[in-house]
Design a protein around this motif. Structure first.
Motif, PDB file in Angstrom:
ATOM      1  N   THR A 166       0.801  -1.201   0.000  1.00 43.45           N
ATOM      2  CA  THR A 166       0.000   0.000   0.000  1.00 43.45           C
ATOM      3  C   THR A 166       0.840   1.260   0.000  1.00 43.45           C
ATOM      4  OG1 THR A 166      -0.146  -0.083   2.411  1.00 43.45           O
ATOM      5  CG2 THR A 166      -1.935  -1.103   1.163  1.00 43.45           C
TER       6      THR A 166
ATOM      7  N   SER B  17      -2.993   0.854  -6.801  1.00 44.44           N
ATOM      8  CA  SER B  17      -3.064   0.642  -5.357  1.00 44.44           C
ATOM      9  C   SER B  17      -2.061   1.566  -4.693  1.00 44.44           C
ATOM     10  CB  SER B  17      -2.743  -0.821  -5.003  1.00 44.44           C
ATOM     11  OG  SER B  17      -1.403  -1.123  -5.302  1.00 44.44           O
TER      12      SER B  17
ATOM     13  N   GLU C 150      -1.830   4.425  -0.869  1.00 44.27           N
ATOM     14  CA  GLU C 150      -2.429   4.857   0.387  1.00 44.27           C
ATOM     15  C   GLU C 150      -3.439   5.961   0.125  1.00 44.27           C
ATOM     16  OE1 GLU C 150       0.751   6.006   2.913  1.00 44.27           O
ATOM     17  OE2 GLU C 150       1.379   3.956   3.360  1.00 44.27           O
ATOM     18  N   LYS C 151      -4.519   5.975   0.898  1.00 44.97           N
ATOM     19  CA  LYS C 151      -5.548   6.993   0.734  1.00 44.97           C
ATOM     20  C   LYS C 151      -4.936   8.380   0.921  1.00 44.97           C
ATOM     21  CE  LYS C 151     -10.192   8.302   2.218  1.00 44.97           C
ATOM     22  NZ  LYS C 151     -11.334   7.984   3.099  1.00 44.97           N
TER      23      LYS C 151
ATOM     24  N   ASP D 136      -5.297   9.573  -4.596  1.00 48.38           N
ATOM     25  CA  ASP D 136      -6.030   8.349  -4.283  1.00 48.38           C
ATOM     26  C   ASP D 136      -7.124   8.614  -3.246  1.00 48.38           C
ATOM     27  OD1 ASP D 136      -6.895   5.788  -3.998  1.00 48.38           O
ATOM     28  OD2 ASP D 136      -4.944   4.935  -3.488  1.00 48.38           O
ATOM     29  N   ASP D 137      -8.365   8.263  -3.585  1.00 52.20           N
ATOM     30  CA  ASP D 137      -9.488   8.432  -2.663  1.00 52.20           C
ATOM     31  C   ASP D 137      -9.718   7.181  -1.817  1.00 52.20           C
ATOM     32  OD1 ASP D 137     -10.443   6.696  -4.543  1.00 52.20           O
ATOM     33  OD2 ASP D 137     -12.145   7.928  -5.168  1.00 52.20           O
ATOM     34  N   GLY D 138      -8.825   6.219  -1.946  1.00 49.83           N
ATOM     35  CA  GLY D 138      -8.967   4.985  -1.187  1.00 49.83           C
ATOM     36  C   GLY D 138      -9.473   3.828  -2.016  1.00 49.83           C
ATOM     37  N   THR D 139     -10.042   4.132  -3.196  1.00 49.40           N
ATOM     38  CA  THR D 139     -10.546   3.074  -4.077  1.00 49.40           C
ATOM     39  C   THR D 139      -9.534   2.686  -5.143  1.00 49.40           C
ATOM     40  OG1 THR D 139     -11.567   4.595  -5.679  1.00 49.40           O
ATOM     41  CG2 THR D 139     -12.874   3.964  -3.738  1.00 49.40           C
TER      42      THR D 139
END
Length: 275
Positions: A131, A166, A168-169, A225-228
């Motif tokens: 991540t 992939s 980190e948010k 990255d928004d987490g998705t």
């Protein structure tokens, strides 16, 4: 590195770490399977060299998880060491502790206890590289549809497939896109179509667009990255709600195509800031 059961360390015991060179980094993993609390007892920790650093790793081998119980640290001498127990509660009862502690909570029962990075400068805390380091999972296709010759000179393509990374948010990920192979005729001659990455930005409240030519050099995409990790879904949301940034691929000079047929080109996607 060596492994130890929690029962190997007990009251009035003496733990000798021998046969190491100066500046050696030793990791002792204590298997905490089946226990909720751990105590060293009042023990003495001896190194055969004062320059050896020892890291005590508290880990549940059976479940492959970090120890989440209580640790009582009662070592009576000042050997340099570190404690790695990121989910545990550590209580230091000895003023001789000399090193670093990674734990959920740390309690100090001695006024002379000091924790300093200088005592254990190279204690590396493991991280989830899957991540923390961005990875490109899938790249999209671009579909420009079917058109008659000379019916258009420029087209915006529609995203076809997934575009996922992939990371980190909240992490900013930079991706380069370039043209690896242009549309070609049956005789392998280049059609002359040019390619651009079009950036649309509503961040200021009004739409601002800019283009980067990707026919000969890579263009850069910036994605927060928004987490998705789903770039296409994120861009479609931004487009529909007229907010933030989204990207399109545009081809131009279609009037250079003089022969009807099915044309395929190849785009190259790569992370800009990764090994």
């Amino acid at each position: 590195m060596c492994d130890s059961q929690f029962s190997d360390i007990h009251e009035n015991a003496k733990l000798d770490v021998a046969g190491n060179t100066d500046n050696a980094k030793i990791v002792i993993t204590i298997d905490t399977t089946g226990i909720n609390s751990f105590s060293t007892g009042w023990i003495s920790l001896q190194n055969d060299t004062t320059k050896t650093n020892i890291l005590f790793n508290f880990f549940n081998v059976k479940s492959q998880t970090d120890f989440s119980g209580d640790i009582q640290w009662n070592v009576t001498n000042g050997a340099t060491n570190a404690i790695l127990a990121p989910r545990a509660s550590v209580t230091v009862n000895s003023s001789a502790f000399n090193g670093n502690i990674v734990a959920q909570t740390v309690s100090n029962n001695n006024k002379s206890f000091q924790q300093s990075d200088s005592h254990y400068p190279d204690a590396t805390v493991p991280s989830d590289s899957s991540t923390s380091t961005p990875k490109l999972i899938s790249a999209p296709n671009v579909n420009f549809g079917s058109h008659k010759l000379n019916s258009a000179t420029s087209l915006i393509g529609s995203w076809d497939g997934d575009f996922k990374v992939s990371g980190e948010k909240g992490q900013e990920i930079k991706i380069n896109v370039s043209l690896a192979q242009n549309f070609k005729y049956a005789n392998s001659k280049d059609t002359g179509v040019t390619w651009q990455l079009v950036k649309s930005d509503y961040s200021s409240g009004t739409l601002k667009t800019s283009s980067q030519d990707i026919s000969t050099t890579p263009a850069s995409i910036t994605y927060n990255d928004d987490g998705t990790g789903d770039l296409i879904a994120s861009w479609n949301h931004n487009r529909e709600n007229k907010q933030y940034i989204f990207y399109d691929i545009q081809i131009s000079k279609l009037n250079s195509v003089t022969e009807a047929g099915d044309y395929t080109a190849t785009l190259k996607w790569e992370l800009a800031d990764s090994p």
